[in-house]
Enzyme design. Sequence first.
Site, PDB file in Angstrom:
ATOM      1  N   ARG A   1       0.821  -1.212   0.000  1.00 58.24           N
ATOM      2  CA  ARG A   1       0.000   0.000   0.000  1.00 58.24           C
ATOM      3  C   ARG A   1       0.855   1.263   0.000  1.00 58.24           C
ATOM      4  O   ARG A   1       0.316   2.379  -0.065  1.00 58.24           O
ATOM      5  CB  ARG A   1      -0.905   0.027   1.248  1.00 58.24           C
TER       6      ARG A   1
ATOM      7  N   TYR B   1       0.706   4.276  -2.479  1.00 58.38           N
ATOM      8  CA  TYR B   1      -0.384   5.233  -2.245  1.00 58.38           C
ATOM      9  C   TYR B   1      -0.121   6.047  -0.980  1.00 58.38           C
ATOM     10  O   TYR B   1      -0.087   7.282  -1.014  1.00 58.38           O
ATOM     11  CB  TYR B   1      -1.695   4.463  -2.127  1.00 58.38           C
TER      12      TYR B   1
ATOM     13  N   GLU C   1       2.606   6.460   0.999  1.00 58.81           N
ATOM     14  CA  GLU C   1       3.818   7.288   1.025  1.00 58.81           C
ATOM     15  C   GLU C   1       3.793   8.344  -0.079  1.00 58.81           C
ATOM     16  O   GLU C   1       4.341   9.433   0.086  1.00 58.81           O
ATOM     17  CB  GLU C   1       5.079   6.418   0.914  1.00 58.81           C
ATOM     18  N   GLY C   2       3.162   8.007  -1.206  1.00 61.06           N
ATOM     19  CA  GLY C   2       2.998   9.012  -2.271  1.00 61.06           C
ATOM     20  C   GLY C   2       2.216  10.210  -1.752  1.00 61.06           C
ATOM     21  O   GLY C   2       2.585  11.368  -1.974  1.00 61.06           O
ATOM     22  N   LYS C   3       1.142   9.910  -1.016  1.00 62.72           N
ATOM     23  CA  LYS C   3       0.307  10.997  -0.474  1.00 62.72           C
ATOM     24  C   LYS C   3       1.052  11.745   0.625  1.00 62.72           C
ATOM     25  O   LYS C   3       0.893  12.957   0.784  1.00 62.72           O
ATOM     26  CB  LYS C   3      -0.996  10.418   0.080  1.00 62.72           C
TER      27      LYS C   3
ATOM     28  N   ASN D   1     -12.655   7.361   4.242  1.00 64.45           N
ATOM     29  CA  ASN D   1     -13.521   6.582   3.338  1.00 64.45           C
ATOM     30  C   ASN D   1     -14.778   7.329   2.945  1.00 64.45           C
ATOM     31  O   ASN D   1     -15.568   7.714   3.801  1.00 64.45           O
ATOM     32  CB  ASN D   1     -13.987   5.295   4.042  1.00 64.45           C
TER      33      ASN D   1
ATOM     34  N   VAL E   1     -15.094  -1.703   0.428  1.00 62.11           N
ATOM     35  CA  VAL E   1     -16.097  -2.485   1.155  1.00 62.11           C
ATOM     36  C   VAL E   1     -17.534  -2.145   0.742  1.00 62.11           C
ATOM     37  O   VAL E   1     -18.343  -3.048   0.517  1.00 62.11           O
ATOM     38  CB  VAL E   1     -15.852  -2.359   2.677  1.00 62.11           C
TER      39      VAL E   1
ATOM     40  N   GLN F   1     -13.179  -5.200  12.670  1.00 57.20           N
ATOM     41  CA  GLN F   1     -12.409  -4.001  12.357  1.00 57.20           C
ATOM     42  C   GLN F   1     -13.397  -2.893  11.954  1.00 57.20           C
ATOM     43  O   GLN F   1     -14.418  -3.182  11.340  1.00 57.20           O
ATOM     44  CB  GLN F   1     -11.354  -4.269  11.259  1.00 57.20           C
TER      45      GLN F   1
ATOM     46  N   PRO G   1      -5.568  -1.800   7.902  1.00 53.54           N
ATOM     47  CA  PRO G   1      -5.665  -1.247   9.250  1.00 53.54           C
ATOM     48  C   PRO G   1      -6.870  -1.786  10.008  1.00 53.54           C
ATOM     49  O   PRO G   1      -7.916  -2.021   9.417  1.00 53.54           O
ATOM     50  CB  PRO G   1      -5.807   0.265   9.010  1.00 53.54           C
TER      51      PRO G   1
END
Length: 357
Positions: A146, A149, A151-153, A178, A191, A213, A278
């Site tokens: 992931r 995404y 670390e890019g952000k 989300n 989801v 979760q 997460p």
Amino acid sequence: MKEYSRKRILVTGGAGFLGSHLCERLVTAGHDVLCVDNFYTGTKDNIAHLLDAPNFEMMRHDVTFPLYVEVDEIYNLACPASPVHYQQDPVQTTKTSVHGAINLLGLAKRVKARILQASTSEVYGDPSVHPQHEQYWGNVNPIGVRSCYDEGKRCAETLFADYYRQHRVDIRIARIFNTYGPRMHPADGRVVSNFITQALAGEALTVYGDGTQTRSFCYVDDLVDGLIRLMEAPSPFAEPVNLGNAAEVTIGEIAREVIRVTGARVPIQHASLPADDPRQRCPDLTLAARRLGWSPATTLADGLARTVRYFVQRAAPSVHRPPGGPSGVPADVQQRAVSAAPARVGQAGERAQQVRA
Ligand SMILES: NC(=O)c1ccc[n+]([C@@H]2O[C@H](COP(=O)([O-])OP(=O)(O)OC[C@H]3O[C@@H](n4cnc5c(N)ncnc54)[C@H](O)[C@@H]3O)[C@@H](O)[C@H]2O)c1
């Protein structure tokens, strides 16, 4: 709209899920909107209803290349948002966030435009602080699947902060949690879309892990409202702001709610958790409430009903259907879902239907 308040606004990623709703809202408000997209995950169908508007323009362009336009504001949303899409070409995902930010910040600096970055709750990684407030630095794996995404952000946020400190560019950073609603991609593996697509197809709903979760889900209209408020807030406003919905629900609860709203008679089945998933994610929205006077207004039941209605209409044979949609919804499930959902799909869906008719 008075001429002096009419702005030229660039929306990158404008043909995507959030971008198309944002373009629509800005066009309706009377601004001149330039939508830039390379159609990696976005589609022309998402903005088809805007193409005839004299104050809307579409440009096919990849933000990893420089862009030369004259604008007053920039919303930088270009980036695939769902794991199935951003993991398809992870190098391009990092480039989109990092090179995209450099190119658009350069543009903002040149033309003295205010610029907003669509960042993400993923910058918090697998958080050890709940709910997540903006001062929390996160717990992110730099080399996981992931990371392109997340670390890019994170790097994009760094660039935004440095363009502010070094060049005084008027920046905004929205950490989006989300979000769901009409026009979310049915095959994005997230989801809400997964559950709705499965329920409408009469299939069992797949819950990863034991379903305890939690996630928080923000309805798209609320989110777009938050983005516009952030952009319009007085300067300077360089610190990141969480935008989302603090109502925390377990994945199991949302599965049951989708079954209720669709009226589908399907079971729930469990599968193993994906890597780096997460366990818990929920925004602290204190800052957004205090500085923007913003908090989400749409309940999960209402938002889900509108989203289900969109998915049902999308699958109906009489409606033009973009590629990748559900192949068909059993008639009885369709009937139950339509009658369970409120009459209003949202302005977006209604106008889209009118144009397509
Ligand atoms: N939807 C969410 O729940 C959520 C949550 C957090 C952050 N965000 C952020 O909001 C933004 C929009 O997300 P979305 O859900 O609408 O995703 P999306 O995939 O529907 O939209 C992204 C858009 O960007 C375009 N794009 C991708 N790479 C590009 C490039 N190199 N050049 C030009 N266009 C490019 C895609 O074609 C698409 O139209 C993203 O930056 C995402 O990271 C979304």
